[in-house]
Design a protein around this motif. Structure first.
Motif, mmCIF file in Angstrom:
data_model
loop_
_atom_site.group_PDB
_atom_site.id
_atom_site.type_symbol
_atom_site.label_atom_id
_atom_site.label_comp_id
_atom_site.label_asym_id
_atom_site.label_seq_id
_atom_site.Cartn_x
_atom_site.Cartn_y
_atom_site.Cartn_z
ATOM 1 N N VAL A 1 -0.277 6.754 -0.673
ATOM 2 C CA VAL A 1 0.339 6.017 -1.796
ATOM 3 C C VAL A 1 1.270 4.891 -1.327
ATOM 4 O O VAL A 1 1.688 4.056 -2.120
ATOM 5 C CB VAL A 1 1.079 7.009 -2.735
ATOM 6 N N HIS A 2 1.572 4.858 -0.036
ATOM 7 C CA HIS A 2 2.513 3.851 0.460
ATOM 8 C C HIS A 2 1.993 3.273 1.772
ATOM 9 O O HIS A 2 2.317 3.753 2.860
ATOM 10 C CB HIS A 2 3.880 4.506 0.661
ATOM 11 N N ALA A 3 1.148 2.244 1.647
ATOM 12 C CA ALA A 3 0.568 1.623 2.849
ATOM 13 C C ALA A 3 0.776 0.115 2.794
ATOM 14 O O ALA A 3 0.914 -0.475 1.725
ATOM 15 C CB ALA A 3 -0.919 1.948 2.935
ATOM 16 N N HIS A 4 0.846 -0.477 3.973
ATOM 17 C CA HIS A 4 1.035 -1.935 4.069
ATOM 18 C C HIS A 4 -0.073 -2.560 4.910
ATOM 19 O O HIS A 4 0.190 -3.268 5.877
ATOM 20 C CB HIS A 4 2.409 -2.249 4.668
ATOM 21 N N TYR A 5 -1.314 -2.244 4.562
ATOM 22 C CA TYR A 5 -2.451 -2.865 5.250
ATOM 23 C C TYR A 5 -2.660 -4.248 4.638
ATOM 24 O O TYR A 5 -3.441 -4.437 3.718
ATOM 25 C CB TYR A 5 -3.704 -1.991 5.120
ATOM 26 N N VAL B 1 4.928 -1.230 -9.565
ATOM 27 C CA VAL B 1 5.796 -2.322 -9.127
ATOM 28 C C VAL B 1 6.846 -1.726 -8.192
ATOM 29 O O VAL B 1 7.482 -0.725 -8.532
ATOM 30 C CB VAL B 1 6.489 -3.007 -10.328
ATOM 31 N N LYS B 2 7.013 -2.346 -7.033
ATOM 32 C CA LYS B 2 7.988 -1.825 -6.073
ATOM 33 C C LYS B 2 9.320 -2.564 -6.158
ATOM 34 O O LYS B 2 9.360 -3.790 -6.200
ATOM 35 C CB LYS B 2 7.460 -1.951 -4.652
ATOM 36 N N VAL B 3 10.397 -1.797 -6.170
ATOM 37 C CA VAL B 3 11.721 -2.377 -5.948
ATOM 38 C C VAL B 3 12.202 -1.882 -4.595
ATOM 39 O O VAL B 3 11.934 -0.742 -4.204
ATOM 40 C CB VAL B 3 12.722 -2.016 -7.069
ATOM 41 N N ALA C 1 10.396 6.218 -3.177
ATOM 42 C CA ALA C 1 9.783 6.125 -1.852
ATOM 43 C C ALA C 1 10.693 6.780 -0.815
ATOM 44 O O ALA C 1 11.899 6.940 -1.021
ATOM 45 C CB ALA C 1 9.552 4.664 -1.508
ATOM 46 N N HIS C 2 10.084 7.128 0.314
ATOM 47 C CA HIS C 2 10.856 7.651 1.462
ATOM 48 C C HIS C 2 11.751 8.830 1.062
ATOM 49 O O HIS C 2 12.917 8.898 1.457
ATOM 50 C CB HIS C 2 11.718 6.543 2.081
ATOM 51 N N LEU C 3 11.210 9.732 0.232
ATOM 52 C CA LEU C 3 11.966 10.902 -0.242
ATOM 53 C C LEU C 3 13.304 10.498 -0.869
ATOM 54 O O LEU C 3 14.319 11.187 -0.733
ATOM 55 C CB LEU C 3 12.164 11.918 0.905
ATOM 56 N N THR D 1 2.691 7.007 3.888
ATOM 57 C CA THR D 1 2.923 6.889 5.333
ATOM 58 C C THR D 1 3.737 5.669 5.765
ATOM 59 O O THR D 1 4.381 5.704 6.794
ATOM 60 C CB THR D 1 1.581 6.820 6.081
ATOM 61 N N ASP D 2 3.605 4.565 5.046
ATOM 62 C CA ASP D 2 4.168 3.272 5.482
ATOM 63 C C ASP D 2 3.340 2.630 6.593
ATOM 64 O O ASP D 2 3.762 1.630 7.171
ATOM 65 C CB ASP D 2 5.622 3.414 5.983
ATOM 66 N N TYR D 3 2.174 3.195 6.900
ATOM 67 C CA TYR D 3 1.337 2.566 7.930
ATOM 68 C C TYR D 3 0.809 1.231 7.404
ATOM 69 O O TYR D 3 0.579 1.066 6.211
ATOM 70 C CB TYR D 3 0.144 3.458 8.312
#
Ligand SMILES: [Zn+2]
Length: 357
Positions: free
Chosen positions: A38-42, A126-128, A229-231, A285-287
């Motif tokens: 749910v959290h990737a930066h490809y 939408v990310k803040v 995000a990030h717990l 993951t933030d991968y």
């Protein structure tokens, strides 16, 4: 009877992967379990990516971030849109929002028009980011907190469109502490990004101020779905996360880049946390990547693909077995989560949250 059960269980293996299981031991292998990161930066495509995602039976949310510097606001939205188009059955999109210009009377109106356009282009969230609270100031020189009333029309709009917010507000508590232990899971990040090491920047509001504003925002918007995000920047203490999950039914959390903090806590306690909040914790993951493939050698691309494969595998080991694990300077044994919890964590919770089915 046992023989028959085994036969049926093997025969059904291919269909059963999406169904919720009881607490029997994990029989799914790491690759076949359906997943959404749910959290990737490809940001950019890779030749290996379709086969990597297929091998891991995985989809991913490509998460944009808005930053600002002296040149203006920087985003990666157009890159993510272009990348998502190359594998439209694999990738979902998450847009972003920043508080720069919040004093303008038409700020909210303009942001809503932009978000409307990006929702039409495929944004599912939408990310803040932590620039709310820690970086961006308004015209009076005050750091803009996420519960600022000037943002309320935007939350109301997102509620009306059933678009959740991914909230990376604040930083791990270690950002407000000295960075003297190389085994600190965040030692590497703050060494490379000293600008976010709040301990050294006394003008940055306290951890408590930022977390309180975040909690206040969640409480004021009970109909807005918020994925912290990030717990929720509380990864050092699952009890702190649990307290908020109990308080705010509209709050969810994901794990990106915080497995080191989990490994650093008692595994039985973390396992119980996953058990109790099994419908509210998502796999992230933030991968990602930050350079187009054209600038990279074949060797670099091969190493990149192998590293990703190993990283996804290491997380599976931590989550599904009791094997020894070492992550970001922290050593422990795995959580041995049940198959039922793994199915929810890796896939079903996000599918429900984004209403994919
Ligand atoms: Zn991220």
């Amino acid at each position: 009877m046992i023989v028959l059960f085994l036969f049926v269980s093997i025969a059904c293996k291919s269909e059963k992967k999406d169904k919720i299981q009881d607490d029997s031991p994990v029989t799914l292998d790491q690759h076949s379990l359906k997943k959404i990161d749910v959290h990737a930066h490809y940001k950019y495509e890779r030749d290996y990516m379709p086969s990597l995602f297929e091998k891991w039976n995985m989809q991913g949310v490509l998460v944009d971030v808005s930053k600002a510097d002296s040149k203006g606001i920087g985003r990666s939205w157009s890159e993510y849109v272009a990348h998502a188009k190359t594998q439209s059955n694999v990738f979902f999109l998450c847009s972003s929002l920043i508080g720069v210009g919040i004093d303008a009377p038409d700020f909210a109106e303009k942001q809503i028009a932009r978000l409307e356009k990006e929702i039409n282009e495929g944004a599912r969230m939408v990310k803040v980011w932590k620039n709310f609270g820690m970086v961006t100031k308004d015209a009076s020189g005050t750091f803009i907190q996420i519960d600022d009333v000037r943002l309320q029309p935007i939350w109301d709009f997102l509620k009306s469109r059933n678009i959740p917010v991914m909230a990376h507000i604040g930083e791990p508590i270690q950002a407000w502490r000295p960075l003297d232990d190389p085994n600190n899971p965040h030692f590497g990040y703050y060494s490379e990004h000293p600008e976010y090491h709040a301990y050294k920047h006394t003008e940055i509001p306290s951890y408590e101020t930022i977390i309180t504003a975040r909690d206040n925002w969640i409480a004021k918007n009970p109909d807005l779905k918020i994925l912290c995000a990030h717990l929720g920047s509380m990864s050092h203490d699952v009890d702190m996360v649990a307290e908020r999950l109990d308080k705010f039914p509209n709050m969810y959390v994901e794990t990106a880049a915080r497995f080191g903090d989990l490994v650093g806590q008692d595994s039985d306690k973390v396992s119980a946390f996953f058990e109790k909040y099994q419908d509210r914790i998502f796999f992230g993951t933030d991968y990602g990547n930050s350079n187009p493939k054209a600038g990279l050698s074949l060797e670099e691309l091969t190493t990149e693909a192998q590293t990703l494969d190993e990283n996804y595998s290491r997380l599976w080991t931590y989550l599904s077995t009791t094997d020894s694990i070492s992550l970001r300077g922290q050593k422990n044994h795995g959580l041995a989560l049940t198959e039922r919890i793994l199915i929810k964590f890796y896939y079903q919770n996000v599918a429900n949250f984004l209403e994919l089915e």
